[in-house]
Every structure is written in structure tokens, then in C-alpha cells.
Design an enzyme around this catalytic site. Structure first.
Site, PDB file in Angstrom:
ATOM      1  N   HIS A  39      68.402 -19.475  61.245  1.00 53.91           N
ATOM      2  CA  HIS A  39      68.788 -20.802  62.116  1.00 53.91           C
ATOM      3  C   HIS A  39      67.933 -22.049  61.214  1.00 53.91           C
ATOM      4  O   HIS A  39      67.265 -21.730  60.605  1.00 53.91           O
ATOM      5  CB  HIS A  39      67.989 -20.568  63.300  1.00 53.91           C
ATOM      6  CG  HIS A  39      66.479 -20.373  63.417  1.00 53.91           C
ATOM      7  ND1 HIS A  39      65.899 -19.041  63.119  1.00 53.91           N
ATOM      8  CD2 HIS A  39      65.426 -21.135  63.368  1.00 53.91           C
ATOM      9  CE1 HIS A  39      64.870 -19.070  63.256  1.00 53.91           C
ATOM     10  NE2 HIS A  39      64.373 -20.345  63.236  1.00 53.91           N
ATOM     11  N   HIS A 121      66.648 -27.027  57.033  1.00 49.45           N
ATOM     12  CA  HIS A 121      66.967 -25.925  56.129  1.00 49.45           C
ATOM     13  C   HIS A 121      66.659 -24.613  56.954  1.00 49.45           C
ATOM     14  O   HIS A 121      66.306 -24.655  58.139  1.00 49.45           O
ATOM     15  CB  HIS A 121      65.746 -25.846  55.059  1.00 49.45           C
ATOM     16  CG  HIS A 121      64.397 -25.505  55.492  1.00 49.45           C
ATOM     17  ND1 HIS A 121      63.766 -26.443  56.112  1.00 49.45           N
ATOM     18  CD2 HIS A 121      63.840 -24.395  55.576  1.00 49.45           C
ATOM     19  CE1 HIS A 121      62.582 -25.950  56.853  1.00 49.45           C
ATOM     20  NE2 HIS A 121      62.508 -24.723  56.354  1.00 49.45           N
TER      21      HIS A 121
END
Length: 181
Positions: A39, A121
Site C-alpha cells: 500500500h 511510494h
């Protein structure tokens, strides 16, 4: 106390690609993240008292950011290639509204604003220890994946998640979900 964070999930359609990417560098000294739980962490809240959850949820429900597309591409390392501690998958898109509102709204409930610049990221692996030859192999593998394109995803949901740490890896549970228009 429950360990919590706010995140954007990576779609299930990308899990096989993430697993294939990880296979290029996973080995001794690296702890891969299960592709099904990869995630983008928007804000780590840490350990919070359950009594704080209603205030956090109310703050999240006040978000007013439009949904947007995000290109998931490129592999890199934090804090840098000389001494990598985390291997990540890049996320390009207009995360500024989402991040800015999360920081502002959650600061009203007592959470400190993150002083570091937000870099969207998804963590692929954490590095525990690498010998110099192994570090060179990892850096080479990351360099070869620098321009890799995983695909385009729609960011239309933000989730408040609970993280339970176990010896087999973290277990995540969604506590609240906010749909973006």
C-alpha cells in the site's frame, strides 16, 4: 492502544506484478512485504488509544479531495542507494491535496505534522542486513527496475488501517474507508 495508519491500497490486479518484481531481488537480508498488503502510506499515526478513533474518523470524513490517477512505476531505495534500508515502488500522481488535507485535518486531532517531504511510494521489502557483495547485487537489481512500469491505478479511496505485528509479518484491518469524489 492500536497501531494505525492512513493508506491507499494497491489494486489486487497489481499483486502478481509486485511478486514478480520482488523475485528479482529477494534473498538473504531482505524481508519482503506480502504483495496482497502492499500500500501507499499517506500518514502513519502510530499507537493510538481506541477512544481517539471517532475523532480520527470524523477528521477523515471531512476530506474533500478529488479522486485521481496514479502511475505505479520505478523501483528505488530509502534512504538512498549507498545504504538502502527499504526497497520501494514509486507512485506518481497528484497526491498533494490528499496528503495536505490529511496532515491538516489530523493535526487538529493532536497528530504532529510530518516535517519530511511526502514521497508517495509502496514498500516492497525491508533490509535487515546485507554483505557488501549482496548489497551490490541488490543495487544492480534496483537499477535494472528503475524504469519499470506496473500500471495506472485510480486513487478513489483512503483507508484508516489497524496494523497488528506478528512474527510472520503485519496483519492489516481496515477500520474506516473514505471514498473520494
Amino acid at each position: 492502544m492500536i497501531r494505525t495508519f492512513v493508506a491507499v491500497d494497491i489494486p489486487a490486479a497489481f499483486h502478481a506484478k509486485i511478486s514478480a518484481i520482488q523475485s528479482k531481488f529477494i534473498g538473504p537480508g531482505l524481508r519482503p512485504v506480502d504483495p496482497s498488503i502492499v500500500h501507499i502510506t499517506m500518514k502513519f499515526l502510530g499507537d493510538v488509544d481506541e477512544a481517539q478513533l471517532p475523532g480520527i474518523i470524523t477528521a477523515l470524513d471531512r476530506m474533500d479531495c478529488p479522486s485521481f490517477d496514479s502511475r505505479i512505476s520505478g523501483v528505488g531505495a530509502f534512504p538512498g542507494m549507498k545504504n538502502p534500508r527499504v526497497v520501494w515502488l514509486g507512485a506518481d500522481g497528484d497526491y498533494s491535496c490528499l496528503h495536505g488535507q490529511l496532515e491538516s485535518l489530523l493535526s487538529e486531532t493532536g497528530f504532529k505534522k510530518e516535517p519530511r517531504k511526502f514521497i508517495p511510494h509502496a514498500t516492497l521489502a525491508r533490509i535487515t542486513y546485507l554483505s557488501n557483495p549482496r548489497k551490490k547485487e541488490l543495487i544492480s537489481a534496483i537499477d535494472s527496475l528503475r524504469d519499470l512500469d506496473v500500471g495506472l491505478m485510480r486513487v478513489n479511496t483512503v483507508k484508516l488501517k489497524k496494523s497488528t505485528l506478528t512474527p510472520q509479518g503485519p496483519i492489516y484491518e481496515t477500520l474506516h474507508e473514505v471514498d473520494l469524489p
